[in-house]
Design a protein around this motif. Structure first.
Motif, PDB file in Angstrom:
ATOM      1  N   SER A  59      -5.703  -0.963  -6.968  1.00 19.51           N
ATOM      2  CA  SER A  59      -6.879  -0.299  -6.414  1.00 19.51           C
ATOM      3  C   SER A  59      -6.415   0.967  -5.706  1.00 19.51           C
ATOM      4  CB  SER A  59      -7.608  -1.237  -5.446  1.00 19.51           C
ATOM      5  OG  SER A  59      -6.735  -1.608  -4.402  1.00 19.51           O
ATOM      6  N   GLY A  60      -7.373   1.727  -5.209  1.00 16.30           N
ATOM      7  CA  GLY A  60      -7.021   2.982  -4.547  1.00 16.30           C
ATOM      8  C   GLY A  60      -7.631   3.068  -3.169  1.00 16.30           C
TER       9      GLY A  60
ATOM     10  N   GLY B  47       3.155  -6.846 -12.474  1.00 14.10           N
ATOM     11  CA  GLY B  47       2.401  -7.984 -11.957  1.00 14.10           C
ATOM     12  C   GLY B  47       2.166  -7.989 -10.461  1.00 14.10           C
ATOM     13  N   ILE B  48       2.722  -6.995  -9.725  1.00 17.26           N
ATOM     14  CA  ILE B  48       2.514  -6.960  -8.274  1.00 17.26           C
ATOM     15  C   ILE B  48       1.091  -6.480  -7.971  1.00 17.26           C
ATOM     16  CG2 ILE B  48       3.268  -4.570  -7.885  1.00 17.26           C
ATOM     17  CD1 ILE B  48       4.972  -5.674  -5.488  1.00 17.26           C
ATOM     18  N   ARG B  49       0.663  -6.614  -6.707  1.00 14.80           N
ATOM     19  CA  ARG B  49      -0.665  -6.145  -6.275  1.00 14.80           C
ATOM     20  C   ARG B  49      -0.464  -4.878  -5.439  1.00 14.80           C
ATOM     21  NH1 ARG B  49      -4.828  -9.302  -6.370  1.00 14.80           N
ATOM     22  NH2 ARG B  49      -3.557 -11.179  -6.295  1.00 14.80           N
ATOM     23  N   ALA B  50      -1.287  -3.859  -5.650  1.00 16.39           N
ATOM     24  CA  ALA B  50      -1.049  -2.594  -4.952  1.00 16.39           C
ATOM     25  C   ALA B  50      -2.329  -1.830  -4.673  1.00 16.39           C
ATOM     26  CB  ALA B  50      -0.114  -1.710  -5.780  1.00 16.39           C
TER      27      ALA B  50
ATOM     28  N   CYS C 175       0.862  -1.184   0.000  1.00 22.41           N
ATOM     29  CA  CYS C 175       0.000   0.000   0.000  1.00 22.41           C
ATOM     30  C   CYS C 175       0.894   1.227   0.000  1.00 22.41           C
ATOM     31  CB  CYS C 175      -0.906   0.025   1.227  1.00 22.41           C
ATOM     32  SG  CYS C 175      -1.941   1.510   1.287  1.00 22.41           S
ATOM     33  N   GLU C 176       0.719   2.069  -1.007  1.00 25.14           N
ATOM     34  CA  GLU C 176       1.475   3.316  -1.042  1.00 25.14           C
ATOM     35  C   GLU C 176       0.947   4.215   0.069  1.00 25.14           C
ATOM     36  OE1 GLU C 176       3.756   6.713  -1.966  1.00 25.14           O
ATOM     37  OE2 GLU C 176       1.579   6.691  -1.628  1.00 25.14           O
ATOM     38  N   ALA C 177       1.858   4.983   0.680  1.00 27.53           N
ATOM     39  CA  ALA C 177       1.547   5.688   1.924  1.00 27.53           C
ATOM     40  C   ALA C 177       0.751   6.974   1.727  1.00 27.53           C
ATOM     41  CB  ALA C 177       2.848   5.987   2.662  1.00 27.53           C
ATOM     42  N   GLY C 178       0.362   7.271   0.481  1.00 29.97           N
ATOM     43  CA  GLY C 178      -0.392   8.492   0.245  1.00 29.97           C
ATOM     44  C   GLY C 178       0.515   9.665  -0.064  1.00 29.97           C
TER      45      GLY C 178
END
Ligand code: ZN
Length: 454
Positions: free
Chosen positions: A191-192, A145-148, A126-129
């Protein structure tokens, strides 16, 4: 086509936490797990055309979930002096550099981060924003191909840097745009979430409206919270205020959460709040975990506490095994109590708790039928894995990413024998070297060395 990885020691992390000593994981061509069980039973149920991958002498674990990473900082790694204080590193070093990032540089930074994550067994992050542009990063996620789960830079109080300045309405509209755009990609792997910087940068209106926006879109919301020591001037919002503004529910992930008292832990736990614990960032940024940290209390209260690698100047790595090691050892010493956070719990934090933090507990975090085939295969042909008296201790306390043989996401092999299958890594690293120099030249900063350059 169905694929089955067979004859491995499988740490399933399923409801019973089964450890299969001769186990198999089978998944279909779409990446959904079909069966997890003893090799004989799984193979008997396979159709004739299935591909069998013999994993004798291997250990299979669920892919790791890193719940808080800043991607853009990968081009600035090592920039901030080691001794920079809590009031210096952000305004003096990082903010001006973030503000200068071009979209192509954000994509490149994301690729460096994704390479590091995949090569060390992380299959979801999860990107930290702190993304300025989410589209180039979504491209990198889809291609590699990664999930994020991605988040964009969101605040409404700071006036500078000019590039990040936003009114409350602008900040909310940009998030709605991002969510619509990511949905339009039509790929569940990216996703976001509505992710605020937090820590005094958001107005009460933004907090209330961000809660409403996340609920409207059915996505998680997150922010950094209670991460600056009172000794360093930090004055966290009372958890009661968070609750009043909609930030104490199951959709909420709070990062750091070092300065909370027992009543606040109870309040956040009652609401179902999830926590991103970033042990390496806490150690480097002197957050005072040993004095203030409440991770054992949060875990005892049933909270999901995932692990975050945080950032390239506050960690400085995204290596989940190293984070799990710290989770399993720090609190034993801090509390002088050897029963604190056993390795089994640390592994749950790196997988199941991480999945709950991102609202993805039905998809990832364990190896069970119906979930996605995100997994890591370790070779035990390394001293760190032998003898195999206790596989969980071996994994959490001694294994390193050196023994990772392959990494799979959605049933697709992305790493094989230390090589990324979906990225020309030497080319990406060479481009990142050039981009980092260009970025720092534009900003007028350089990483000061304590020792002479000869
Ligand atoms: Zn962070």
């Amino acid at each position: 086509m169905t694929t089955a990885l067979t004859r491995a020691l499988v740490l399933t992390l399923d409801r019973e936490r089964r450890i299969l000593t001769d186990g198999a994981v089978a998944f279909d061509g779409a990446g959904e797990i079909l069966a997890v069980g003893p090799t004989d039973e799984v193979v008997d149920r396979l159709d004739g055309g299935a591909r069998i991958v013999d994993c004798a002498g291997r250990v299979i674990t669920p892919g790791f979930v890193d719940v808080h990473v800043h991607l853009g900082e990968q081009l600035m790694r090592g920039l901030v002096p080691d001794g920079a204080g809590p009031t210096e590193w952000l305004p003096d070093w990082l903010l001006p550099t973030y503000a200068a990032l071009e979209p192509e540089e954000e994509r490149l930074a994301a690729e460096v981060a994704i390479a590091e994550l995949l090569l060390t067994g992380t299959t979801t992050f999860c990107e930290a924003g702190t993304l300025l542009e989410t589209e180039p990063v979504a491209d990198a996620v889809l291609r590699t191909g990664i999930r994020a789960q991605l988040g964009r830079w969101t605040w409404d109080l700071p006036a500078a840097p000019a590039r990040m300045r936003a009114t409350t309405a602008e900040a909310l509209a940009a998030n709605a745009d991002m969510l619509a755009h990511l949905r339009s990609r039509g790929c569940p792997r990216v996703s976001g979430a509505v992710i605020l910087l937090g820590m005094g940068t958001a107005s009460e209106t933004l907090l209330r409206e961000a809660h409403a926006l996340a609920a409207e879109h059915g996505v998680p919301k997150a922010m950094m919270y209670a991460g600056t020591a009172p000794e360093h001037g930090g004055t966290p919002l009372a958890a009661a205020s968070l609750a009043e503004w909609g930030w104490a529910d199951e959709r909420t992930k709070l990062t750091h959460v070092v300065y909370v008292d027992d009543d606040e832990v109870a309040l956040l736990a009652d609401g179902g709040v999830r926590v991103a614990h970033c042990p390496t960032a806490a150690l480097r940024h002197v957050k005072g975990l040993h004095r203030h940290g409440k991770v054992p209390e949060m875990l005892a209260a049933g909270m999901a506490v995932g692990l975050g690698g945080d950032s390239a100047n506050g960690s400085n790595h995204f290596n989940m095994l190293r984070l799990a090691y710290l989770a399993a050892t720090l609190y034993k010493d801090f509390r002088m109590d050897s029963t604190m956070v056993p390795p089994e719990l640390a592994l749950e934090m790196a997988t199941l708790h991480g999945a709950r933090c991102l609202g993805m507990e039905d998809e990832i975090g364990s190896l069970e039928p119906g979930k996605r085939a995100d997994l890591v295969v370790f070779s035990t042909e390394h001293p760190e894995w032998r003898p195999m008296l206790h596989p969980v201790q071996n994994l959490v306390l001694n294994a390193t990413d050196r023994s990772i043989e392959s990494v799979w996401v959605d049933g697709r092999r992305l790493v094989e024998h230390g090589r990324l299958e979906t990225m020309d890594l030497p080319a990406v690293l060479a481009a990142a070297d050039v981009a980092a120099v260009s970025l720092l030249e534009r900003v007028g900063l350089s990483a000061p060395w304590d020792w002479p350059r000869a």
